[in-house]
Motif scaffolding. Structure first.
Motif, PDB file in Angstrom:
ATOM      1  N   GLY A  91     -51.515   9.630  77.945  1.00 44.24           N
ATOM      2  CA  GLY A  91     -51.528  10.973  78.057  1.00 44.24           C
ATOM      3  C   GLY A  91     -50.720  11.932  77.617  1.00 44.24           C
ATOM      4  N   GLU A  92     -49.779  11.384  76.668  1.00 49.10           N
ATOM      5  CA  GLU A  92     -48.736  12.044  76.017  1.00 49.10           C
ATOM      6  C   GLU A  92     -48.534  11.858  74.500  1.00 49.10           C
ATOM      7  OE1 GLU A  92     -44.806  11.884  77.605  1.00 49.10           O
ATOM      8  OE2 GLU A  92     -44.618   9.776  76.482  1.00 49.10           O
ATOM      9  N   ILE A  93     -48.217  12.855  73.925  1.00 44.99           N
ATOM     10  CA  ILE A  93     -47.967  12.479  72.366  1.00 44.99           C
ATOM     11  C   ILE A  93     -46.185  12.300  72.474  1.00 44.99           C
ATOM     12  CG2 ILE A  93     -47.630  13.498  70.265  1.00 44.99           C
ATOM     13  CD1 ILE A  93     -50.386  15.053  70.713  1.00 44.99           C
ATOM     14  N   LEU A  94     -45.886  11.295  71.970  1.00 47.86           N
ATOM     15  CA  LEU A  94     -44.723  10.694  71.673  1.00 47.86           C
ATOM     16  C   LEU A  94     -44.425  10.970  70.211  1.00 47.86           C
ATOM     17  CD1 LEU A  94     -42.006   9.419  73.022  1.00 47.86           C
ATOM     18  CD2 LEU A  94     -42.857   7.307  72.045  1.00 47.86           C
ATOM     19  N   GLY A  95     -43.508  11.760  70.015  1.00 50.60           N
ATOM     20  CA  GLY A  95     -43.117  11.882  68.445  1.00 50.60           C
ATOM     21  C   GLY A  95     -42.303  11.127  68.210  1.00 50.60           C
ATOM     22  N   ILE A  96     -42.242  10.579  66.800  1.00 53.14           N
ATOM     23  CA  ILE A  96     -40.993   9.912  66.303  1.00 53.14           C
ATOM     24  C   ILE A  96     -40.515  10.703  65.144  1.00 53.14           C
ATOM     25  CG2 ILE A  96     -40.256   7.463  65.016  1.00 53.14           C
ATOM     26  CD1 ILE A  96     -41.568   6.892  67.677  1.00 53.14           C
ATOM     27  N   ALA A  97     -38.999  10.929  65.121  1.00 53.45           N
ATOM     28  CA  ALA A  97     -38.501  11.781  64.120  1.00 53.45           C
ATOM     29  C   ALA A  97     -37.421  11.096  63.563  1.00 53.45           C
ATOM     30  CB  ALA A  97     -37.865  13.085  64.837  1.00 53.45           C
ATOM     31  N   GLY A  98     -37.142  11.229  62.444  1.00 57.32           N
ATOM     32  CA  GLY A  98     -36.158  10.733  61.486  1.00 57.32           C
ATOM     33  C   GLY A  98     -36.281  10.646  60.097  1.00 57.32           C
ATOM     34  N   ILE A  99     -35.312  10.677  59.439  1.00 58.85           N
ATOM     35  CA  ILE A  99     -35.348  10.686  57.988  1.00 58.85           C
ATOM     36  C   ILE A  99     -36.301   9.423  57.353  1.00 58.85           C
ATOM     37  CG2 ILE A  99     -33.915  10.304  55.906  1.00 58.85           C
ATOM     38  CD1 ILE A  99     -32.347  12.682  57.363  1.00 58.85           C
ATOM     39  N   SER A 100     -36.945   9.727  56.476  1.00 61.60           N
ATOM     40  CA  SER A 100     -37.944   8.674  55.985  1.00 61.60           C
ATOM     41  C   SER A 100     -37.075   7.386  55.726  1.00 61.60           C
ATOM     42  CB  SER A 100     -38.969   8.890  54.832  1.00 61.60           C
ATOM     43  OG  SER A 100     -38.090   8.718  53.614  1.00 61.60           O
ATOM     44  N   GLY A 101     -37.945   6.349  56.185  1.00 57.47           N
ATOM     45  CA  GLY A 101     -37.066   4.956  55.859  1.00 57.47           C
ATOM     46  C   GLY A 101     -36.150   4.606  56.936  1.00 57.47           C
ATOM     47  N   SER A 102     -36.131   5.190  58.155  1.00 53.34           N
ATOM     48  CA  SER A 102     -35.235   4.860  59.025  1.00 53.34           C
ATOM     49  C   SER A 102     -35.796   4.027  60.153  1.00 53.34           C
ATOM     50  CB  SER A 102     -34.904   6.285  60.160  1.00 53.34           C
ATOM     51  OG  SER A 102     -34.539   7.311  59.376  1.00 53.34           O
ATOM     52  N   GLY A 103     -37.020   3.405  59.782  1.00 48.12           N
ATOM     53  CA  GLY A 103     -37.720   2.255  60.564  1.00 48.12           C
ATOM     54  C   GLY A 103     -38.772   2.831  61.182  1.00 48.12           C
ATOM     55  N   GLN A 104     -39.387   3.784  60.863  1.00 49.00           N
ATOM     56  CA  GLN A 104     -40.768   4.419  61.373  1.00 49.00           C
ATOM     57  C   GLN A 104     -41.923   3.233  61.129  1.00 49.00           C
ATOM     58  OE1 GLN A 104     -38.751   5.987  59.276  1.00 49.00           O
ATOM     59  NE2 GLN A 104     -38.733   8.355  59.905  1.00 49.00           N
ATOM     60  N   LYS A 105     -42.042   2.881  59.784  1.00 46.40           N
ATOM     61  CA  LYS A 105     -42.986   2.095  59.330  1.00 46.40           C
ATOM     62  C   LYS A 105     -43.024   0.900  60.068  1.00 46.40           C
ATOM     63  CE  LYS A 105     -45.018   0.167  55.232  1.00 46.40           C
ATOM     64  NZ  LYS A 105     -44.333  -0.947  54.424  1.00 46.40           N
ATOM     65  N   GLU A 106     -41.732  -0.104  60.035  1.00 43.97           N
ATOM     66  CA  GLU A 106     -41.429  -1.167  60.759  1.00 43.97           C
ATOM     67  C   GLU A 106     -41.868  -1.166  62.223  1.00 43.97           C
ATOM     68  OE1 GLU A 106     -39.608   0.211  58.648  1.00 43.97           O
ATOM     69  OE2 GLU A 106     -39.446  -1.132  56.867  1.00 43.97           O
ATOM     70  N   LEU A 107     -41.456   0.017  62.770  1.00 47.89           N
ATOM     71  CA  LEU A 107     -41.839   0.330  64.395  1.00 47.89           C
ATOM     72  C   LEU A 107     -43.249   0.249  64.612  1.00 47.89           C
ATOM     73  CD1 LEU A 107     -40.635   0.909  67.110  1.00 47.89           C
ATOM     74  CD2 LEU A 107     -41.017   3.261  66.668  1.00 47.89           C
ATOM     75  N   LEU A 108     -44.092   1.016  63.879  1.00 45.57           N
ATOM     76  CA  LEU A 108     -45.467   0.876  64.035  1.00 45.57           C
ATOM     77  C   LEU A 108     -46.020  -0.384  63.624  1.00 45.57           C
ATOM     78  CD1 LEU A 108     -46.714   4.581  62.708  1.00 45.57           C
ATOM     79  CD2 LEU A 108     -45.883   3.790  65.070  1.00 45.57           C
ATOM     80  N   GLU A 109     -45.431  -0.996  62.874  1.00 44.47           N
ATOM     81  CA  GLU A 109     -46.347  -2.239  62.190  1.00 44.47           C
ATOM     82  C   GLU A 109     -45.831  -3.313  63.310  1.00 44.47           C
ATOM     83  OE1 GLU A 109     -46.566  -1.535  57.554  1.00 44.47           O
ATOM     84  OE2 GLU A 109     -45.198  -3.463  58.147  1.00 44.47           O
ATOM     85  N   ALA A 110     -44.847  -3.251  63.980  1.00 44.11           N
ATOM     86  CA  ALA A 110     -44.513  -4.277  64.679  1.00 44.11           C
ATOM     87  C   ALA A 110     -45.419  -4.061  66.018  1.00 44.11           C
ATOM     88  CB  ALA A 110     -42.834  -4.180  65.315  1.00 44.11           C
ATOM     89  N   VAL A 111     -45.655  -2.814  66.461  1.00 45.93           N
ATOM     90  CA  VAL A 111     -46.608  -2.656  67.570  1.00 45.93           C
ATOM     91  C   VAL A 111     -47.905  -3.234  67.358  1.00 45.93           C
ATOM     92  CG1 VAL A 111     -47.679  -1.032  69.060  1.00 45.93           C
ATOM     93  CG2 VAL A 111     -45.256  -0.818  68.589  1.00 45.93           C
ATOM     94  N   ALA A 112     -48.336  -2.811  66.067  1.00 45.53           N
ATOM     95  CA  ALA A 112     -49.655  -3.395  65.621  1.00 45.53           C
ATOM     96  C   ALA A 112     -49.875  -4.698  65.238  1.00 45.53           C
ATOM     97  CB  ALA A 112     -50.138  -2.260  64.382  1.00 45.53           C
ATOM     98  N   GLY A 113     -48.702  -5.513  65.281  1.00 51.06           N
ATOM     99  CA  GLY A 113     -48.670  -6.936  65.015  1.00 51.06           C
ATOM    100  C   GLY A 113     -48.632  -7.030  63.374  1.00 51.06           C
ATOM    101  N   LEU A 114     -48.292  -6.340  62.528  1.00 52.50           N
ATOM    102  CA  LEU A 114     -48.244  -6.648  61.306  1.00 52.50           C
ATOM    103  C   LEU A 114     -46.822  -6.901  60.635  1.00 52.50           C
ATOM    104  CD1 LEU A 114     -50.247  -3.506  60.191  1.00 52.50           C
ATOM    105  CD2 LEU A 114     -51.187  -5.790  60.329  1.00 52.50           C
ATOM    106  N   GLN A 115     -45.934  -6.757  61.486  1.00 57.24           N
ATOM    107  CA  GLN A 115     -44.294  -7.159  60.962  1.00 57.24           C
ATOM    108  C   GLN A 115     -43.694  -8.284  61.832  1.00 57.24           C
ATOM    109  OE1 GLN A 115     -42.571  -4.792  58.991  1.00 57.24           O
ATOM    110  NE2 GLN A 115     -41.022  -6.457  59.250  1.00 57.24           N
ATOM    111  N   LYS A 116     -43.192  -9.180  60.992  1.00 60.30           N
ATOM    112  CA  LYS A 116     -42.331 -10.118  61.825  1.00 60.30           C
ATOM    113  C   LYS A 116     -41.184  -9.447  62.666  1.00 60.30           C
ATOM    114  CE  LYS A 116     -40.624 -14.186  60.601  1.00 60.30           C
ATOM    115  NZ  LYS A 116     -39.916 -15.029  59.756  1.00 60.30           N
TER     116      LYS A 116
END
Lengths: 331, 512
Positions: free
Chosen positions: B284-309
């Motif tokens: 029930g809330e929107i959690l924003g992830i801020a950061g300069i690109s390449g700070s790990g955002q992609k890896e973070l989401l992929e780790a949650v979705a099971g796509l990242q070791k």
């Protein structure tokens, strides 16, 4: 005792069309073009040479009236012209229009074989002979002229000097091709085009020009293989489908030689030897065994494909962009 | 400095791509023998501007002067003729060739190809500036940093004396970065000019003599590095907060849904992409992830979705009754079935999630083709869903059978987000959902996300635009170099504070 003195010249004669084909295809593949139309190109090269020489022999009437230079130059010119047109067709389709290379190549092979058989058939009709073949003995004699000392130097002459000039040309062309690919600036640029066209483009190399030039030169070299087959190996006798599947063996050779025309010289002789080995192995009356021996070059090809595919060294892999079209906008 | 003639002067440079203005009326001077840093957020037009100087793009308007002479630069080759060489983020090298062969590629020197001579000349350059590469080594045997060195040497070999480096440290480890900076200083000592594009403040402080700040395609100002501090630079970089009037309903009954503890992820090259990241995303809330690109955002989401070791740490999925389930080690399909949906919009839009050559219905089917019991796939439901998404999100398409690749970017994104929402997820991960969208489409996506939030979904929104994050998200996790730099409340967050956190761990303005 195995008769090497008889076997080696036969193997070499058998190998020359393969060597022409694989040298041509190697140059083509180095530019990133996978030309599967090589068997068709070799057919076209052969039939164009035959047409040229047929017309010239007809025009002169008797062998004595033929100019020795023109006897060789006319078929040679026709052969190169026919192969060049095939190369231009392939380039236009795959480089300019960016058509699929595999489909284009296969279509060109089908086309080339049909083209050869169609005009071969027409010429056979023109001669009005009973046998389904054309014999161009005067031209063939010119192409098969060997070194004068070949007959007098015993086995040395037989093994090294008993071939027509196109055989020596094949080896020289292969050596030159190997040198250019590995040691010159042109070769460096050519390899870059085949490996990574985007990089080559950024370095200011004209991708289209290199692909066109490599493919057309490759086709012309391959076409000479067809000409050698008719004029030298087959003694000037054209009969439909006689060239067989040598074109495919030539493409297999490219992989076998890991894209090195100099290695191709020995490899093609090996393949040529395997091709005719059945003639030299006493099999008695059992014809089935003979058929098994005839399979050898194909079995070796399959084994070699397996082995080369397992080798992991990067230098021995095909050019990285082989078979891919290059769009600058898609970087 | 004022009395020196600039080596390069840009005057009134403007460049537009379609309707987006990449550079607007930019003036910039580059002097000999200095290291100039171009600082700005992603999409602020730094790279575009220098691409015009190196001949990749051609400006729509404006003038370029080199040593006071007006010039036109149409191609990278012409740029070289003026001594300008650019090292891009994506290396242009032939893998199976040696460094030497790559460096001399395309040069039209007279005479025979002299690889030995070229190697010797390369060694000389390496020695002069302190590069460490073997000219006879093949590129595929090299590390990323060595490849970058080859690119730099290539530019030097061609005689460039103005070097432009586009985010050179993005792919480097800290040690490699130090080495690179040492080499760049050597080049400055030798009188070369170095222009470095970056968005990392500490690098600006480390290496540059002068810093020029860009924001949204415009030149904002310049400072002598020694006379400035991170606070000032950040202020210039992020600018004043802009009011966007994005709706932000209150969170609905927030309960922990995704709990991340000590998550550490390394890239294949062994570079740490996420370092001990911990936070909780509530339903029930929107959690924003801020950061300069390449700070790990992609890896973070992929780790949650099971796509990242994952190297270390936990990702827990928390049920309503408080039971936790570990997501790491589960395969993506299982995670998806638990109600975690990922909609990631990569730079090329089609790279992840949608198949360009397939039509809308077929793309909907990518999520559902395993359902049903017959050997034939169920085409009806995906078709209905596609129709629904098209109506609901006002996807502008000639028909449901149009290949997705032919749709405009905004419509592609609507299809992607629409499909993920349609699966009625418990957790919705979105990255760059509004990348490249016009204002109306963006607002539509925002309201979609808000609707999800109000129906109790835990929305994790990775965004590029700080202004949007500040108005849309209930809480914001700020990443910096793979670490959590801070977690702030979306309401009442200060833009400059968040900006500082993005560029510097912890965000403190004290100088190190």
């Amino acid at each position: 005792m195995f008769d090497f003195v008889a076997f080696i010249p036969r193997a070499v004669a058998q190998s020359i069309p393969l060597l022409y084909g694989s040298t041509g295809e190697t140059i083509t593949q180095k530019s990133g073009n996978l030309n599967l139309g090589i068997p068709g190109v070799m057919y076209v090269g052969a039939i164009c040479g035959v047409i040229g020489s047929f017309l010239y022999e007809r025009a002169c009437g008797t062998p004595e009236a033929m100019n020795p230079v023109l006897t060789i130059a006319i078929p040679l010119f026709f052969c190169l012209l026919g192969s060049l047109l095939m190369g231009l067709l392939y380039c236009f389709l795959t480089v300019t229009l960016r058509a699929n290379q595999n489909v284009t190549g296969l279509a060109m092979t089908t086309f080339g074989v049909g083209f050869g058989n169609f005009f071969g058939g027409s010429l056979i009709k023109l001669t009005g002979a009973d046998v389904p073949s054309i014999a161009l003995s005067a031209t063939s004699n010119a192409f098969r002229r060997t070194f004068p000392f070949a007959a007098t130097t015993g086995w040395v002459g037989k093994i090294f000097f008993s071939y027509g000039f196109l055989a020596y040309a094949a080896i020289i062309i292969a050596l030159i091709a190997a040198h250019i690919i590995r040691k010159t600036r042109t070769g460096l640029h050519l390899r870059a085009v085949g490996e990574s066209p985007a990089t080559a483009d950024a370095a200011g190399i004209n991708i289209t020009a290199y692909k066109y030039a490599a493919t057309c030169i490759g086709c012309m070299i391959a076409g000479l293989g067809g000409l050698y087959y008719v004029m030298d190996y087959a003694c000037g006798v054209w009969s439909n489908d006689a060239f067989g599947d040598r074109g495919w063996l030539a493409i297999a050779l490219v992989i076998f030689t890991i894209w090195r025309p100099d290695v191709g010289i020995l490899a093609s002789i090996l393949f040529g030897g395997l091709y005719i080995l059945y003639l030299f192995i006493p099999t008695g009356m059992n014809l089935a065994v003979k058929e098994l021996y005839k399979m050898l070059p194909y079995i070796v090809t399959i084994v070699v494909l397996i082995i080369t595919s397992m080798r992991n060294k990067r230098e021995n892999q095909p050019p990285a962009s082989l078979g891919l079209s290059y769009f600058r906008e898609e970087r | 400095m004022a009395e020196r003639v600039p080596a390069v002067s840009l005057r009134g440079i403007t460049k537009t791509f379609g309707s987006t203005v990449a550079n607007k009326n930019v003036d910039l001077d580059i002097y000999r023998g200095e290291i100039l840093a171009l600082l700005g957020e992603n999409g602020s037009g730094k790279t575009t501007l220098l691409n015009m100087l190196s001949g990749i793009y051609y400006p729509d308007a404006g003038q370029i002067f080199i040593d006071g002479q007006e010039v036109t630069i149409r191609s990278p080759k012409e740029a070289f003729d003026y001594g300008i060489g650019m090292i891009h983020q994506h290396f242009k090298l032939v893998d199976v060739m040696t460094a030497t062969e790559n460096i001399i590629l395309g040069l039209k020197d007279k005479g025979k190809l002299d690889l030995k001579g070229a190697s010797a000349k390369i060694r000389e350059i390496c020695e002069k500036y302190g590069f460490q590469i073997d000219p006879d080594q093949k590129i595929y045997e090299m590390s990323v940093s060595q490849k970058q060195t080859v690119e730099i040497v290539k530019v030097l070999y061609r005689g460039a004396d103005i070097l432009i480096l586009d985010e050179p440290t993005a792919v480097l480890t800290p040690q490699e970065t130090d080495k690179l900076f040492a080499v760049l200083r050597n080049m400055r000592e030798a009188g070369k000019t170095v222009v470095i594009i970056t968005h990392k403040l500490h690098e600006v402080q480390d290496i540059s003599d002068r810093v020029v700040v860009f924001r949204k395609g415009e030149y904002i100002g310049q400072m002598i590095t020694k006379e400035t501090n991170p606070q000032k630079m950040t202020d210039m970089m992020v600018g004043h907060a802009v009011t966007l009037n994005i709706e932000r309903p209150d969170p609905v009954d927030p309960k922990p849904r995704i709990q991340i503890e000590g998550l550490t992820v390394r890239s294949e090259e062994g570079i740490v992409k996420l370092d001990d990241v911990s936070f909780t995303a509530n339903s029930g809330e929107i959690l924003g992830i801020a950061g300069i690109s390449g700070s790990g955002q992609k890896e973070l989401l992929e780790a949650v979705a099971g796509l990242q070791k994952v190297e270390a740490g936990h990702v827990y999925y928390v049920e309503d009754d408080g039971t936790k389930e570990e997501l790491i080690g589960k395969d993506p399909l299982e995670i998806q079935k638990m109600g975690v949906a990922l909609s990631f919009v990569p730079e090329d839009r089609l790279g992840m999630g949608l198949v360009g050559n397939m039509d809308l219905s077929d793309n909907m089917m990518l999520r559902s083709f395993r359902e049903g019991h017959s050997v034939f796939t169920d085409r009806k439901h995906p078709h209905d869903l596609a129709e629904h998404v098209r109506e609901e999100l006002e996807v502008n398409t000639p028909g449901l059978s149009t290949p997705v690749r032919r749709l405009s970017g905004g419509n592609v994104q609507k299809v992607l987000v629409g499909r993920e929402i349609a699966s009625a997820p418990k957790v919705l991960l979105t990255a760059y959902a509004v990348r490249g969208l016009d204002i109306n489409s963006s607002y539509m996506i925002y309201s979609l996300l808000n609707k999800q939030k109000q129906s109790g979904v835990a929305v994790i929104y990775v965004g590029e635009d700080l202004d949007v994050l500040l108005e849309l998200a209930d809480r914001i996790v700020v990443l910096c170099g793979g670490k959590v730099s801070g977690i702030v409340e979306g309401r009442g967050a200060d833009k400059n504070e968040v900006g500082l956190m993005m560029t510097k761990l912890g965000g403190g303005s004290d100088l190190a």
